[in-house]
Design a protein around this motif. Structure first.
Motif, PDB file in Angstrom:
ATOM      1  N   LEU A 221       0.819  -1.213   0.000  1.00  0.00           N
ATOM      2  CA  LEU A 221       0.000   0.000   0.000  1.00  0.00           C
ATOM      3  C   LEU A 221       0.854   1.266   0.000  1.00  0.00           C
ATOM      4  N   GLU A 222       1.898   1.284   0.834  1.00  0.00           N
ATOM      5  CA  GLU A 222       2.710   2.498   0.942  1.00  0.00           C
ATOM      6  C   GLU A 222       3.517   2.784  -0.323  1.00  0.00           C
ATOM      7  N   ASP A 223       3.685   1.768  -1.180  1.00  0.00           N
ATOM      8  CA  ASP A 223       4.462   1.946  -2.406  1.00  0.00           C
ATOM      9  C   ASP A 223       3.598   2.110  -3.652  1.00  0.00           C
ATOM     10  N   GLN A 224       2.285   2.055  -3.495  1.00  0.00           N
ATOM     11  CA  GLN A 224       1.410   2.111  -4.669  1.00  0.00           C
ATOM     12  C   GLN A 224       1.323   3.519  -5.247  1.00  0.00           C
ATOM     13  N   ASP A 225       1.276   3.584  -6.570  1.00  0.00           N
ATOM     14  CA  ASP A 225       1.056   4.844  -7.278  1.00  0.00           C
ATOM     15  C   ASP A 225      -0.440   5.113  -7.283  1.00  0.00           C
ATOM     16  N   ARG A 226      -0.888   5.992  -6.416  1.00  0.00           N
ATOM     17  CA  ARG A 226      -2.331   6.220  -6.256  1.00  0.00           C
ATOM     18  C   ARG A 226      -2.963   6.867  -7.487  1.00  0.00           C
ATOM     19  N   ARG A 227      -2.148   7.371  -8.386  1.00  0.00           N
ATOM     20  CA  ARG A 227      -2.698   7.909  -9.635  1.00  0.00           C
ATOM     21  C   ARG A 227      -3.283   6.798 -10.498  1.00  0.00           C
ATOM     22  N   LEU A 228      -2.871   5.562 -10.226  1.00  0.00           N
ATOM     23  CA  LEU A 228      -3.388   4.421 -10.994  1.00  0.00           C
ATOM     24  C   LEU A 228      -4.724   3.921 -10.457  1.00  0.00           C
ATOM     25  N   TRP A 229      -5.105   4.351  -9.285  1.00  0.00           N
ATOM     26  CA  TRP A 229      -6.375   3.886  -8.729  1.00  0.00           C
ATOM     27  C   TRP A 229      -7.532   4.319  -9.624  1.00  0.00           C
ATOM     28  N   ASP A 230      -8.518   3.458  -9.724  1.00  0.00           N
ATOM     29  CA  ASP A 230      -9.665   3.678 -10.615  1.00  0.00           C
ATOM     30  C   ASP A 230     -10.627   4.672  -9.959  1.00  0.00           C
ATOM     31  N   ARG A 231     -10.580   5.913 -10.409  1.00  0.00           N
ATOM     32  CA  ARG A 231     -11.410   6.962  -9.798  1.00  0.00           C
ATOM     33  C   ARG A 231     -12.902   6.735 -10.043  1.00  0.00           C
ATOM     34  N   ALA A 232     -13.255   6.166 -11.190  1.00  0.00           N
ATOM     35  CA  ALA A 232     -14.672   5.884 -11.457  1.00  0.00           C
ATOM     36  C   ALA A 232     -15.202   4.846 -10.479  1.00  0.00           C
ATOM     37  N   ALA A 233     -14.392   3.822 -10.196  1.00  0.00           N
ATOM     38  CA  ALA A 233     -14.800   2.795  -9.225  1.00  0.00           C
ATOM     39  C   ALA A 233     -14.926   3.399  -7.834  1.00  0.00           C
ATOM     40  N   ILE A 234     -14.022   4.326  -7.503  1.00  0.00           N
ATOM     41  CA  ILE A 234     -14.117   4.985  -6.196  1.00  0.00           C
ATOM     42  C   ILE A 234     -15.408   5.784  -6.091  1.00  0.00           C
ATOM     43  N   ARG A 235     -15.762   6.504  -7.152  1.00  0.00           N
ATOM     44  CA  ARG A 235     -17.029   7.266  -7.133  1.00  0.00           C
ATOM     45  C   ARG A 235     -18.224   6.334  -6.979  1.00  0.00           C
ATOM     46  N   ARG A 236     -18.199   5.217  -7.709  1.00  0.00           N
ATOM     47  CA  ARG A 236     -19.312   4.256  -7.579  1.00  0.00           C
ATOM     48  C   ARG A 236     -19.368   3.695  -6.167  1.00  0.00           C
TER      49      ARG A 236
ATOM     50  N   ALA B 188     -13.172   3.195   2.078  1.00  0.00           N
ATOM     51  CA  ALA B 188     -13.352   4.565   1.574  1.00  0.00           C
ATOM     52  C   ALA B 188     -12.317   5.506   2.180  1.00  0.00           C
ATOM     53  N   THR B 189     -11.991   5.297   3.450  1.00  0.00           N
ATOM     54  CA  THR B 189     -10.977   6.135   4.106  1.00  0.00           C
ATOM     55  C   THR B 189      -9.629   5.972   3.415  1.00  0.00           C
ATOM     56  N   HIS B 190      -9.291   4.750   3.056  1.00  0.00           N
ATOM     57  CA  HIS B 190      -8.049   4.515   2.300  1.00  0.00           C
ATOM     58  C   HIS B 190      -8.137   5.133   0.901  1.00  0.00           C
ATOM     59  N   ALA B 191      -9.278   4.908   0.246  1.00  0.00           N
ATOM     60  CA  ALA B 191      -9.411   5.311  -1.159  1.00  0.00           C
ATOM     61  C   ALA B 191      -9.375   6.822  -1.357  1.00  0.00           C
ATOM     62  N   THR B 192      -9.744   7.566  -0.339  1.00  0.00           N
ATOM     63  CA  THR B 192      -9.794   9.029  -0.467  1.00  0.00           C
ATOM     64  C   THR B 192      -8.596   9.722   0.179  1.00  0.00           C
ATOM     65  N   ALA B 193      -7.663   8.946   0.729  1.00  0.00           N
ATOM     66  CA  ALA B 193      -6.485   9.540   1.384  1.00  0.00           C
ATOM     67  C   ALA B 193      -5.389   9.812   0.349  1.00  0.00           C
ATOM     68  N   PRO B 194      -4.693  10.951   0.449  1.00  0.00           N
ATOM     69  CA  PRO B 194      -3.627  11.255  -0.505  1.00  0.00           C
ATOM     70  C   PRO B 194      -2.421  10.332  -0.381  1.00  0.00           C
ATOM     71  N   SER B 195      -2.184   9.814   0.819  1.00  0.00           N
ATOM     72  CA  SER B 195      -1.030   8.948   1.051  1.00  0.00           C
ATOM     73  C   SER B 195      -1.270   8.129   2.314  1.00  0.00           C
ATOM     74  N   VAL B 196      -0.382   7.178   2.584  1.00  0.00           N
ATOM     75  CA  VAL B 196      -0.480   6.389   3.814  1.00  0.00           C
ATOM     76  C   VAL B 196      -0.343   7.302   5.025  1.00  0.00           C
ATOM     77  N   GLU B 197       0.610   8.227   4.957  1.00  0.00           N
ATOM     78  CA  GLU B 197       0.861   9.124   6.085  1.00  0.00           C
ATOM     79  C   GLU B 197      -0.317  10.035   6.368  1.00  0.00           C
ATOM     80  N   GLU B 198      -1.030  10.433   5.332  1.00  0.00           N
ATOM     81  CA  GLU B 198      -2.146  11.365   5.499  1.00  0.00           C
ATOM     82  C   GLU B 198      -3.484  10.656   5.684  1.00  0.00           C
ATOM     83  N   THR B 199      -3.468   9.344   5.804  1.00  0.00           N
ATOM     84  CA  THR B 199      -4.696   8.579   6.053  1.00  0.00           C
ATOM     85  C   THR B 199      -5.188   8.847   7.471  1.00  0.00           C
ATOM     86  N   ASP B 200      -6.498   8.918   7.623  1.00  0.00           N
ATOM     87  CA  ASP B 200      -7.096   9.150   8.939  1.00  0.00           C
ATOM     88  C   ASP B 200      -7.137   7.834   9.708  1.00  0.00           C
TER      89      ASP B 200
END
Length: 404
Positions: A252-267, A291-303
């Motif tokens: 998780l900490e090494d993933q490129d979050r730009r690759l996450w599927d934003r349409a799937a997150i919205r759904r 959802a908390t993971h999916a909307t966080a900018p990074s591992v460090e900034e996760t709530d």
């Protein structure tokens, strides 16, 4: 029309065909057999001449196969008279129709008289339209094992005289959890394979999502259906970043979050909002964590504090050692590894999750963060020995080697 096209039509239409035939014949096993015979005939005839209405062709052919079988059963001649009044192909299949027949088919396939393994196999076969070979490949079991489960399931349903009908609303609500658990098992195997050389089995996971979407369309007022759908969408959104080009697992900490599927997150967030209308159940709470993971900018900034609270709530409504272990991970991120280690050690002392690679994996990570490197390496090596998924095992071995 090629084999892939025929399989695509079958995957889309199989549930409607089996459900319609079951309703007409009153025989679940006969309906499934007739439908399979129809698709086998399509594989032979369609490459030579494709029908104008493939779904209707399959329904008409399956219906004829059912008639032939019923004619051989003297006791069912009255049902033959009903079937013989065959409607036209165009009248039989409405491609936009999602009706109670498919919902009834789900409840039959997930009936409590069946074992959990049989429910999964039968649901994927008759509702999902997967072949026995595909199911066997997905769960890494021999094809004869899957065939035996399906055959045993149909015989069990017939022996128990399970009617092909929707349960009454109260009974349906009581059995809905069983249907959801089957879909959850299917999705979980797709999102992290229990064994084999692939971390993900996306085809299995996306089939679970498709079936859950169908269930949500048929049961729009059931919050936990939307909760499961949200969990699946939000988890699958991270698939593109979870493996490298060679299939290597990416943490998780090494993933490129730009690759996450934003349409799937919205759904997923939309489904979570629908699940939240009457308070979150177990699947909804897991979706809220995702959802908390999916909307966080990074591992460090996760709530992480929010995630800890959500796991505490989940532990109250659906207590399990896996929930406790996941809470320990969140506690480590929110409050440090020492507090989390005590949670894990309590799990070990109570002999919960014995034999699972997950416990030494988490314990090894916590010990590493505490600077107890030899102990951490021993835990990670133990986790690697217990882990049946080759991709995850490689990650564990690399982590252990780094602690030398």
């Amino acid at each position: 029309m090629g084999t892939a096209d025929i399989e695509a039509v079958w995957r889309i239409e199989s549930a409607r065909i089996v459900a319609a035939l079951t309703r007409f014949t009153g025989d679940f096993g006969l309906a499934e057999d007739a439908a399979q015979e129809a698709v086998a005939e399509a594989l032979v005839s369609w490459p030579r001449a494709s029908p104008a209405n493939p779904a209707g062709w399959l329904m008409a052919t399956a219906r004829r196969r059912a008639i032939d079988a019923i004619r051989r059963r003297a006791a069912l001649r009255d049902r033959y008279a009903l079937l013989a009044a065959e409607p036209t192909v165009d009248e039989e299949i409405d491609p936009d129709r999602i009706d109670d027949d498919i919902l009834a088919l789900m409840f039959v396939s997930c009936h409590p008289v069946l074992s959990p393994e049989t429910r999964v196999a039968l649901t994927l076969r008759v509702v999902g339209g997967l072949s026995t070979e595909e199911i066997a490949r997905a769960f890494l079991v021999p094809v004869p094992t899957v065939q035996a489960r399906i055959t045993r399931g149909k015989k069990t349903i017939a022996a128990a005289r399970v009617p092909f009908e929707l349960p009454a609303p109260d009974e349906r609500r009581g059995r809905l959890g069983g249907v959801l658990s089957v879909l959850y098992v299917i999705f979980t195997e797709g999102s992290t394979a229990t064994s084999g050389d692939r971390l993900l089995r996306p085809d299995v996971a996306y089939e679970a999502i498709r079936l859950t979407r169908t269930l949500a369309a048929l049961q729009p007022d059931e919050p936990e259906v939307h909760g499961l759908l949200a969990l699946c969408e939000l988890t699958a959104a991270r698939f593109p970043a979870r493996t490298g080009a060679d299939g290597t697992a990416v943490l998780l900490e090494d993933q490129d979050r730009r690759l996450w599927d934003r349409a799937a997150i919205r759904r997923g967030l939309a489904a979570l909002a629908r699940a939240s209308t009457r308070g979150l159940g177990p699947y909804g709470l897991q979706a809220a964590i995702a959802a908390t993971h999916a909307t966080a900018p990074s591992v460090e900034e996760t709530d992480w504090d929010r995630i800890v609270l959500l796991y505490e709530a989940l532990g109250r409504v659906a207590p399990s050692p896996v929930v406790e272990l996941n809470r320990a991970v969140a506690v480590a991120m929110a409050s440090g590894p020492a507090q989390a280690l005590s949670i894990v050690d309590e799990l070990i002392a109570s002999n919960r999750l014995a034999g699972s690679y997950l416990v030494p994996t988490v314990r090894g990570e916590l010990l590493s963060r505490l600077g107890r490197r030899p102990e951490a390496r021993a835990e990670l090596e133990l986790a690697a020995r217990l882990c049946a998924n080759q991709r995850e095992r490689l990650v564990l071995l690399r982590k252990a080697a780094a602690l030398s």
